[in-house]
Design a protein around this motif. Sequence first.
Motif, mmCIF file in Angstrom:
data_model
loop_
_atom_site.group_PDB
_atom_site.id
_atom_site.type_symbol
_atom_site.label_atom_id
_atom_site.label_comp_id
_atom_site.label_asym_id
_atom_site.label_seq_id
_atom_site.Cartn_x
_atom_site.Cartn_y
_atom_site.Cartn_z
ATOM 1 N N GLY A 253 -2.334 12.481 2.324
ATOM 2 C CA GLY A 253 -0.878 12.497 2.261
ATOM 3 C C GLY A 253 -0.265 13.206 1.081
ATOM 4 O O GLY A 253 0.956 13.375 1.026
ATOM 5 N N TYR A 254 -1.051 13.645 0.091
ATOM 6 C CA TYR A 254 -0.487 14.339 -1.065
ATOM 7 C C TYR A 254 -0.138 15.773 -0.682
ATOM 8 O O TYR A 254 -0.956 16.483 -0.096
ATOM 9 N N LEU A 333 4.798 9.428 -5.744
ATOM 10 C CA LEU A 333 5.552 9.993 -4.623
ATOM 11 C C LEU A 333 5.064 11.420 -4.417
ATOM 12 O O LEU A 333 4.576 12.063 -5.348
ATOM 13 N N THR A 334 5.216 11.907 -3.200
ATOM 14 C CA THR A 334 4.831 13.283 -2.898
ATOM 15 C C THR A 334 5.899 13.924 -2.021
ATOM 16 O O THR A 334 6.827 13.250 -1.569
ATOM 17 N N TYR A 352 6.086 7.991 -0.290
ATOM 18 C CA TYR A 352 4.761 7.576 -0.729
ATOM 19 C C TYR A 352 3.718 8.445 -0.035
ATOM 20 O O TYR A 352 3.844 8.724 1.159
ATOM 21 N N PRO A 353 2.669 8.866 -0.733
ATOM 22 C CA PRO A 353 1.661 9.688 -0.073
ATOM 23 C C PRO A 353 0.838 8.925 0.947
ATOM 24 O O PRO A 353 0.458 9.480 1.991
ATOM 25 N N ASN A 354 0.561 7.650 0.681
ATOM 26 C CA ASN A 354 -0.337 6.910 1.566
ATOM 27 C C ASN A 354 -0.216 5.408 1.321
ATOM 28 O O ASN A 354 0.549 4.954 0.471
ATOM 29 N N MET A 355 -1.026 4.670 2.090
ATOM 30 C CA MET A 355 -0.973 3.211 2.017
ATOM 31 C C MET A 355 -1.456 2.689 0.673
ATOM 32 O O MET A 355 -0.920 1.695 0.155
ATOM 33 N N GLU A 356 -2.451 3.327 0.080
ATOM 34 C CA GLU A 356 -2.946 2.866 -1.211
ATOM 35 C C GLU A 356 -1.826 2.803 -2.238
ATOM 36 O O GLU A 356 -1.628 1.789 -2.906
#
Length: 518
Positions: A253-254, A333-334, A352-356
């Motif tokens: 997701g980045y 954030l991305t 947010y890039p991802n769930m983590e």
Amino acid sequence: MKKLPVGIQSFEKIREQPDQFYYVDKTPFVKKLLEQGGGYFFLSRPRRFGKSLFVDTLRQAFLAKKEYFQGLYLENNWDWNTAYPVIHVSFGSGVMGSLEELELTQMEILGRNCRLYGIEHLDSPTIRGKFFELIKRLHEKHGQKVVVLIDEYDKPFLDNIANTSLAVEMSVKLISLYSVLKDADVHLKFVFITGVSKFSRASLFSGLNHLNDITLDARFSTLCGYTQKELETVFADQLEGLDKGRIRQWYNGYSWLGEKVYNPFDILLYFSERQFRSFWFETGTPRFLIELLMGNHYPIARLENLVIGEEIIDSFDVDRILVEALLFQTGYLTIERMDENMVGRRTYQLAYPNMEVKSSLNRWILNELVEDVEAKSANETRLIRAIQTKSFNDLRDIFHSFFASIPHDWYRKNELSGYEGYYASIFYCYFAACGFEIRAEDATNHGRMDLSLFYEDICCIFEFKVLENAGEGSAMAQLKDRKYHEKYQGSRKEIYLVAVEFSKKDRNIENFEVEKVS
């Protein structure tokens, strides 16, 4: 043991194959940089994304160490007959807590580079002068212009960012060091600078008008990180039997205006441990970031869909830190999308890039609010169960208990008990920390919902009100009057309207109503 090619994003030991190496070849980017005509380049990426590894790739390539690049793209696409002197400056190790420590570190770095090339002494009495002298003497000694690689250029003041005066003083010292590059231009072949944050070029890189910033250059967007193709090709054997969709949800997701990438640190540790954990997030506690968010009364739910201008995303200064810029540059954030209007002004939608990152950051925010972290963790488990079983009375009790656990001192310092956005942010943080799909300020043709939550076959639409501001029953009335639920009718989900009203005086839930849409 097989010699690892330097600069290749790799992992030496994965549980099932401790002696097998996995290579993700990033050497084409080395050639691509030189095809730009050489010069001065700057790259900003979050921590643990492979910046230092790429700097080492550049170092070995310019040193003409062909033996490290066997089987890689650069092996047959580089001039191995010409070696250049390389000055490597890295502030990546250790923490410098004073100007004296910074100065000692700079002297150690210069001394290390001198010893590497057999230079016994630099005559200049100043650090700036010594740096210039080193560059000039290496050029004269080797008959080739010098390559300068500066890794983690911003770490000295990032480590002290909570102490503004010290951070500013450190940046002034480093300005003096970096300004040498302008004066030494005639002696330089190539300069590459990396860091986490993109501080104002006008101050930190004064005079380097020809510095080529590739941070948001789509051609270099995958220089650090793993693409989906790289993941599925290089690690094909590791992916067997695993849920690739969930891996993507957790760690991909980045984006920097190009193809989205995975965080290498996360992926490699996931393959080693075979469990979903916040590996990257856990390596650096974002305490200063959390304090900045809370101190500025930042509405956390806004991070779900944040739109900012290029003047914000582009840079910030040590003594003027913008929350949005810090969140983006440090990787929390991305870029989701970039838009360009008629006059050429760019705006960026961040997410947010991802769930983590989403889950971990919101969990940290909740931990900042409460004293009993163990009780909060137990509440998370109860919350997940309440949504799964549609037990809305339990949901009310969980949040009532949470608000009651927030110390009164916190309210006195922040004066947020009268704001609906504060209460909405708490709900948002809890749901996000638990991993639910949520949308803040979800738009409809009748207005914006405060919060919507989705889980399997249900959709919950929340409206938050403060009684002293709106009056009893206003939350449910707004949900019905504006017909927010119509957006999701036909989605084959059970839709629930959840009206939550708070008392500014009691700082807790006063009314909690739930109605199922028929």
